[in-house]
Each structure stands twice: as C-alpha cells, then as structure tokens.
Scaffold this motif. Structure first.
Motif, PDB file in Angstrom:
ATOM      1  N   LYS A  58       0.853  -1.184   0.000  1.00  0.00           N
ATOM      2  CA  LYS A  58       0.000   0.000   0.000  1.00  0.00           C
ATOM      3  C   LYS A  58       0.887   1.232   0.000  1.00  0.00           C
ATOM      4  CE  LYS A  58      -4.046   1.985   2.305  1.00  0.00           C
ATOM      5  NZ  LYS A  58      -4.981   1.859   3.451  1.00  0.00           N
ATOM      6  N   ARG A  59       0.697   2.099  -1.001  1.00  0.00           N
ATOM      7  CA  ARG A  59       1.507   3.292  -1.127  1.00  0.00           C
ATOM      8  C   ARG A  59       1.073   4.336  -0.108  1.00  0.00           C
ATOM      9  NH1 ARG A  59       3.975   3.634  -6.359  1.00  0.00           N
ATOM     10  NH2 ARG A  59       3.258   1.985  -7.769  1.00  0.00           N
ATOM     11  N   SER A  60       1.872   5.389  -0.009  1.00  0.00           N
ATOM     12  CA  SER A  60       1.554   6.472   0.921  1.00  0.00           C
ATOM     13  C   SER A  60       0.284   7.221   0.529  1.00  0.00           C
ATOM     14  CB  SER A  60       2.730   7.450   0.999  1.00  0.00           C
ATOM     15  OG  SER A  60       3.008   7.981  -0.309  1.00  0.00           O
ATOM     16  N   ASP A  61      -0.043   7.182  -0.787  1.00  0.00           N
ATOM     17  CA  ASP A  61      -1.259   7.847  -1.244  1.00  0.00           C
ATOM     18  C   ASP A  61      -2.479   6.944  -1.189  1.00  0.00           C
ATOM     19  OD1 ASP A  61      -0.638   6.093  -3.228  1.00  0.00           O
ATOM     20  OD2 ASP A  61      -0.580   7.557  -4.858  1.00  0.00           O
ATOM     21  N   GLY A  62      -2.305   5.730  -0.675  1.00  0.00           N
ATOM     22  CA  GLY A  62      -3.416   4.810  -0.510  1.00  0.00           C
ATOM     23  C   GLY A  62      -3.586   3.821  -1.648  1.00  0.00           C
ATOM     24  N   SER A  63      -2.868   4.003  -2.777  1.00  0.00           N
ATOM     25  CA  SER A  63      -2.980   3.075  -3.903  1.00  0.00           C
ATOM     26  C   SER A  63      -2.125   1.836  -3.662  1.00  0.00           C
ATOM     27  CB  SER A  63      -2.557   3.762  -5.201  1.00  0.00           C
ATOM     28  OG  SER A  63      -1.205   4.174  -5.109  1.00  0.00           O
TER      29      SER A  63
END
Length: 368
Positions: free
Chosen positions: A332-337
């Motif tokens: 999970k990326r920091s931007d939520g993706s």
C-alpha cells in the motif's frame, strides 16, 4: 438491271487503274456491252442490208451505253481526256494508254513490281489474311502489265516467305501434298484455319481478347502482390513460432533443472547476512543493493505462489538456503494506492525480508 444506272460506281483517279479496270470489265459484262468496248463497230453503208443495219444499230446503242458508263466512272481530269472520243473503244484505249503508259513505261513498271514481288515477305505480327492481300495486290498489278502466274508459283512463293511460326504447317503440307496440285485459294484457307487455331482467336474476338489480356495482366499483378504479403505474414508467423518454441524449451529446461537435485540453479546475493539462527525482524523489509531477487519468509504475504521455480540461493559467505517458489506481494503506497511487486521468492529459512533495489529501479520505482 439493263437500262438502270447502278449506284456506287468505281471512279478512276489515276492511281487505281488496275483495280478500276477489273471492276469496269465486270460492269461492262453485266450490262452486256463488253464486246463493243473491245471491238470497233462498222458503220453501215448504202449497200448494207436492212437486217445488218438493225444489228449495227443495236451495237451502236450498246456502244453509247458503254461510253456513258465511262463518262460516269472517271474523275474530272480523266473525263477531259475522253471527252472528244466518239466510241467506247476509243475512250477505253485513251484511258489505258494514259494510266498504264506505252510499252517502255509498262516494262519499267513491271520490273518495279517484280522487285517488290521478290522482296515480299510476311511480317512478324502480320495476320495471314493480310499477307495474302498484299501478295494479290502486287500479282494483279503485274498481270495488268502482261505478267502471268501459275498457282504453283504463288504457292511456292507463300511457302518460302511465311514467318517461323508456320514452319510446322509448311512441313506438313509439303509432306502430304504435291505443291503443283494445290490451288492458291486452298493454301490460303488452310493457313488461315491454322492461324486461328494456333492463336485461339477470330477477327470478331480480337478486341475482347485485348481487353481480356489487359485484365489478366492487372489480376496477375494483384495476385503477385497478395503472394508477397502472404509470404511476409508467413515469415512473421514462423519467427513468432520459433521464438515461442524457444521460450517453451527454456521453460521446460528450467522445470527439469528445478526438479533435479543434482542440477540446482544458484543465485548469488551480494550480502553478508548468513547467520539465520539470530532472531530477525520478519515483518520488516530491507532494501539491498547487492540482492539480485526479492525474497520473503512470510508465506501469508504471497499471492499467486507457484512452486515451479524451486532453487538454491547462495550468499557471499557460501551459505545457502532453499527457495520454495515465487509469487507476488501487494504494498500500500503512501497515497493509498496499491503496488504489486512481482517475482518475490519464498524462502522460509530466512529471518529477514529483502527487497532488490536493482529490480525495483528496473520496474520503474524510485528510491528516496
């Protein structure tokens, strides 16, 4: 048709004497006046019997009729030459002398025609009927000047001067027939039939065949282009098939090597971590610049795990561990993706999770 003037009469213009004279003889014969054109008519005398006078009167009437036709069948220049002639024979002789000349001129013209006759040959693209027409024109002109031909002379002339495509037919005729017994008309009919048979055409079909030949040429060009495209597609498909076969062969070889304990692929990791007895952080990922593949000891993180790529992993200190398969890990990326890390090796004996920095950079990830 006696007493009636036919239409489309031939007209003498000075250049067509041979043809015109033949047509006029036929016309005189049909009108029953040819005899008076060839012979002088006697003038009646005081002692001529009444019966003879009536015959001479009828001949004079025919003579006037023949002279009338001569007046109608010449152009203005030749009419002036015969305008003062009182009989048809006198007018005919004047025209014959004016157009064919005296004895010396006739001889010169005949010699010229003989030369043309000797040099006459069939041309390469000429139809057989056209060649016979040219031959008969010269022959008829020569006969007007007193030259005579036998059928055998004309037959031998034609047989000698045909194009090479008729060689087979000429040989067959010479083998089967006596040339002295062949009429020139029979030879012409035989050669025209052969010409039509060999060329597969008749005069009525020449234009259609020309259009058909043009269409066939266009279709042939399209067909050749289509064959080229098909060959090019076939070559591309063959190359693709060869590449697929090579990939399949490599995959098969890799599977055989993974199933064999004696042939184990060793993956060298440029790291010094080799003590797996220490308690490590199994929940943390470490970025490693010397690691050639991603590796994890957490089975639960892996999706689409496949066990076909089992191998032995070798470290810098010559220690080894076993890889039990390869799968994917979702982050999970920091931007939520979500980001998917592919080809992560499952190594249960490891106490750490290693992330290959080189692999990430190749896939388009950035490090900061």
């Amino acid at each position: 048709m006696n007493g009636h003037v036919p239409g489309n009469l031939p007209v003498l213009d000075g250049k067509n004497w041979s043809k015109w004279s033949v047509q006029m003889r036929a016309l005189f014969g049909f009108q029953d006046v040819y005899e008076v054109v060839q012979n002088e008519i006697e003038e009646p005398t005081a002692s001529t019997p009444d019966a003879q006078r009536q015959v001479l009167k009828d001949l004079k009437k025919k003579d006037c009729k023949a002279l009338f036709f001569l007046h109608q069948c010449v152009d203005s220049a030749h009419f002036e030459k015969i305008a003062t002639a009182t009989t048809s024979k006198e007018a005919w002789d004047i025209l014959a002398k004016a157009c064919s000349g005296d004895g010396r001129l006739k001889k010169v013209k005949l010699n010229t025609l003989k030369r043309q006759y000797e040099l006459l040959q069939m041309e390469d693209n000429e139809r057989i009927c056209d060649y016979f027409t040219r031959l008969f024109i010269i022959v008829n002109q020569m006969q007007e000047y007193g030259e005579r031909f036998k059928d055998q002379d004309l037959v031998e002339k034609v047989m000698r001067t045909l194009t090479p495509q008729f060689d087979g037919r000429v040989a067959a005729i010479e083998e089967a027939r006596d040339l002295s017994e062949i009429k020139i008309e029979q030879l012409q009919a035989s050669l025209e039939a052969y010409d039509l048979k060999m060329n597969g055409r008749s005069p009525a079909r020449l234009q259609d065949q020309a259009l058909y030949a043009s269409k066939q040429k266009q279709e042939k060009g399209k067909h050749v282009q289509a064959i080229r495209l098909e060959n090019e597609d076939a070559r591309k498909k063959k190359k693709k098939y060869i590449r697929n076969e090579a990939h399949m062969a490599q995959a098969k070889q890799a599977k055989q090597e993974s199933d064999s304990d004696s042939e184990v692929e060793a993956i060298v990791l440029m790291t010094t971590i080799c003590n797996f007895s220490n308690n490590g952080d199994a929940e943390t990922w470490y970025l490693d610049t010397g690691c050639s593949n991603h590796m994890t000891c957490n089975l639960n993180w892996l999706v689409n795990l496949g066990n076909s790529r089992r191998c032995t992993i070798k470290f810098a200190d010559n220690s080894t561990v076993k890889s039990m398969g390869v799968g994917n890990v979702a982050f999970k990326r920091s931007d939520g993706s979500l980001a998917i890390i592919e080809k992560v090796m499952y190594v249960p004996d490891m106490r750490y999770n290693l992330m290959s920095l080189g692999q990430l950079l190749e896939k388009g990830f950035s490090a900061s």
